[in-house]
Design a protein around this motif. Sequence first.
Motif, PDB file in Angstrom:
ATOM      1  N   GLU A 299       0.710  -1.358  -0.050  1.00 15.23           N
ATOM      2  CA  GLU A 299      -0.003   0.090  -0.195  1.00 15.23           C
ATOM      3  C   GLU A 299       0.895   1.295   0.115  1.00 15.23           C
ATOM      4  OE1 GLU A 299      -2.231  -3.262   1.243  1.00 15.23           O
ATOM      5  OE2 GLU A 299      -0.454  -2.626   2.151  1.00 15.23           O
ATOM      6  N   THR A 302       2.462   1.549  -3.432  1.00 13.34           N
ATOM      7  CA  THR A 302       1.565   2.361  -4.398  1.00 13.34           C
ATOM      8  C   THR A 302       1.225   3.916  -4.121  1.00 13.34           C
ATOM      9  OG1 THR A 302       0.126   0.293  -4.373  1.00 13.34           O
ATOM     10  CG2 THR A 302      -1.033   2.176  -4.998  1.00 13.34           C
ATOM     11  N   GLU A 303       1.323   4.257  -3.001  1.00 10.00           N
ATOM     12  CA  GLU A 303       1.127   5.577  -2.847  1.00 10.00           C
ATOM     13  C   GLU A 303       2.372   6.380  -3.330  1.00 10.00           C
ATOM     14  OE1 GLU A 303      -0.754   7.874  -1.295  1.00 10.00           O
ATOM     15  OE2 GLU A 303      -2.216   6.843   0.272  1.00 10.00           O
ATOM     16  N   THR A 305       4.260   5.610  -5.776  1.00 10.72           N
ATOM     17  CA  THR A 305       4.324   5.498  -7.070  1.00 10.72           C
ATOM     18  C   THR A 305       3.273   6.000  -8.069  1.00 10.72           C
ATOM     19  OG1 THR A 305       3.632   3.005  -7.184  1.00 10.72           O
ATOM     20  CG2 THR A 305       5.966   3.488  -7.244  1.00 10.72           C
ATOM     21  N   THR A 306       2.216   6.621  -7.374  1.00 13.02           N
ATOM     22  CA  THR A 306       0.990   7.187  -7.917  1.00 13.02           C
ATOM     23  C   THR A 306       1.656   8.633  -8.245  1.00 13.02           C
ATOM     24  OG1 THR A 306      -0.618   6.031  -6.695  1.00 13.02           O
ATOM     25  CG2 THR A 306      -1.123   8.104  -7.574  1.00 13.02           C
ATOM     26  N   LYS A 308       2.029  12.599 -10.603  1.00 13.50           N
ATOM     27  CA  LYS A 308       1.530  13.401 -11.049  1.00 13.50           C
ATOM     28  C   LYS A 308       2.768  14.259 -12.021  1.00 13.50           C
ATOM     29  CE  LYS A 308       1.848  14.315  -6.988  1.00 13.50           C
ATOM     30  NZ  LYS A 308       1.910  13.313  -6.582  1.00 13.50           N
ATOM     31  N   SER A 325       7.103  13.469 -14.470  1.00 14.76           N
ATOM     32  CA  SER A 325       6.136  13.239 -13.669  1.00 14.76           C
ATOM     33  C   SER A 325       6.891  12.660 -12.105  1.00 14.76           C
ATOM     34  CB  SER A 325       5.111  11.946 -13.670  1.00 14.76           C
ATOM     35  OG  SER A 325       4.475  12.275 -15.074  1.00 14.76           O
ATOM     36  N   GLY A 327       6.102  10.940  -8.127  1.00 13.71           N
ATOM     37  CA  GLY A 327       5.237  10.575  -7.014  1.00 13.71           C
ATOM     38  C   GLY A 327       5.358  10.704  -5.765  1.00 13.71           C
TER      39      GLY A 327
END
Length: 467
Positions: A299, A302-303, A305-306, A308, A325, A327
């Motif tokens: 989890e 995932t945060e 590697t998200t 913008k 980008s 993360g």
Amino acid sequence: LMFFCAVKGTLVPDDVKQAVQPVLDEMALKYNMSFSFGFRNAFGRVALAAGVNSVWSQTPLHPDALIPLGSVTKAWTAVMVMQAVEAGRLSLEDAAARWIDPVLQRLYYSSMGKLWGKDAHLIRVRDLMGMTSGIADYDDFFMEHFTFKFAGDDAGPFLYLKSAARQGLICRPRSKAVYSGANFVLLGFLLVGVHQMWSWQDLDQLRAIPNGLMHSGRYSHTSFSRLGRCIQYPGFAHQYAWKSWEFENNTQTFEDLAYTSCLNGWTMGNLASSAADLATFFFDLFSLPKEKGGFLSHESLTEMTTVKRLNDTWCEGPEGPGSCSYGMGILTNQLGQDFWVLQDKSADESAVKVLGHPGEDWGSGCSPCGFNPKYGFGICMAYTSVIGMNCSADFTQNFGAVQEATCLAYDAVLGLFGAPRLNCTTPPMAHPPQVMNCTWSRQDNNHSAFFETNLADTETSETAVII
């Protein structure tokens, strides 16, 4: 004998060495610079190097040398923050000032509000991690010149914050993503507050490494610099900064940063590591589950590697400048890191991507540096100058040294896996060669030392002068 299981056949460590070492040797000779290379997967590790460590003694660069690598530190800092989140010590949604202001007030009689104004209270921990705080970057030109001028002194982390705060907030928090090292300096102060320490110097960044991995010896060539010159730290490599503003009499000057501060902005840039240890870090981070002794949970990753899209034109990505980008401590879509031009334009671009973060300070750097999820390996290539230092041919060719060398080395690895191949061709020279002399200097005990070569007139002619 440890071995790697690849998509095509079986790879032993010697296969990687035989594929990559000739590339390193050729590029080190072509550009008169030095490289460190690391590779890690579930079955083993490769550590390679080429070139000279010290121009003064002509000693070779060792694969285990610790190279100051700048912004790749941000990935480590992000891991420490996420570990604190997992432990329930803080939330990504917390106001950053809640944790940072008590530390800034105690140490500097300051606060985020005093530095950035009334909107600073809107900045969350998540915004610092993801570059959406609205905080501008520090003045890199000033900090570089400060470091050179006061070689025996350290530019502490608060000086970087004051430099970044001169512009105020350049946008309202969360209105866009803008890269700023100051975010990760603030995260360092946040960690000091979260762990109830007194001073920024009390933060042990090696605590990010889980106990099992630390005691396994996998990170024996990883360090985080504090106060003092780089040369004071055992095993640190020399790094050479191009002093582009000092150009006279057809001479280019490179400063040996071993004799300057190694603090590099603290939690935004003070990592010194071998390339092999960094390849191991990203391999462990993304392939070893937390329940089996890894760094973070699925989890948390995932945060991180998200991503913008960054509003920074200095970062060149798939659509040109301004298309990288970010993360949380993970930089993606950057040319030379995880975006590459392929020989076959119809091939799968995702097969060559890595999850990680490049790094660079004024005299060294690393890229690509991360984990390739398609083929399951960590990779990192470091260099001890950010341009080539060859003055025997066209000096402008040195500007493409890092891109060519890292492309060829990564391509050599991809070839072993049957992966899409990279297009590493360099454009032909379209102007007469600009032949220069090269001078190396250092600040050694408040004396300036100079080592000069002129490969244009003779094969090697050297003089050393102490003044």
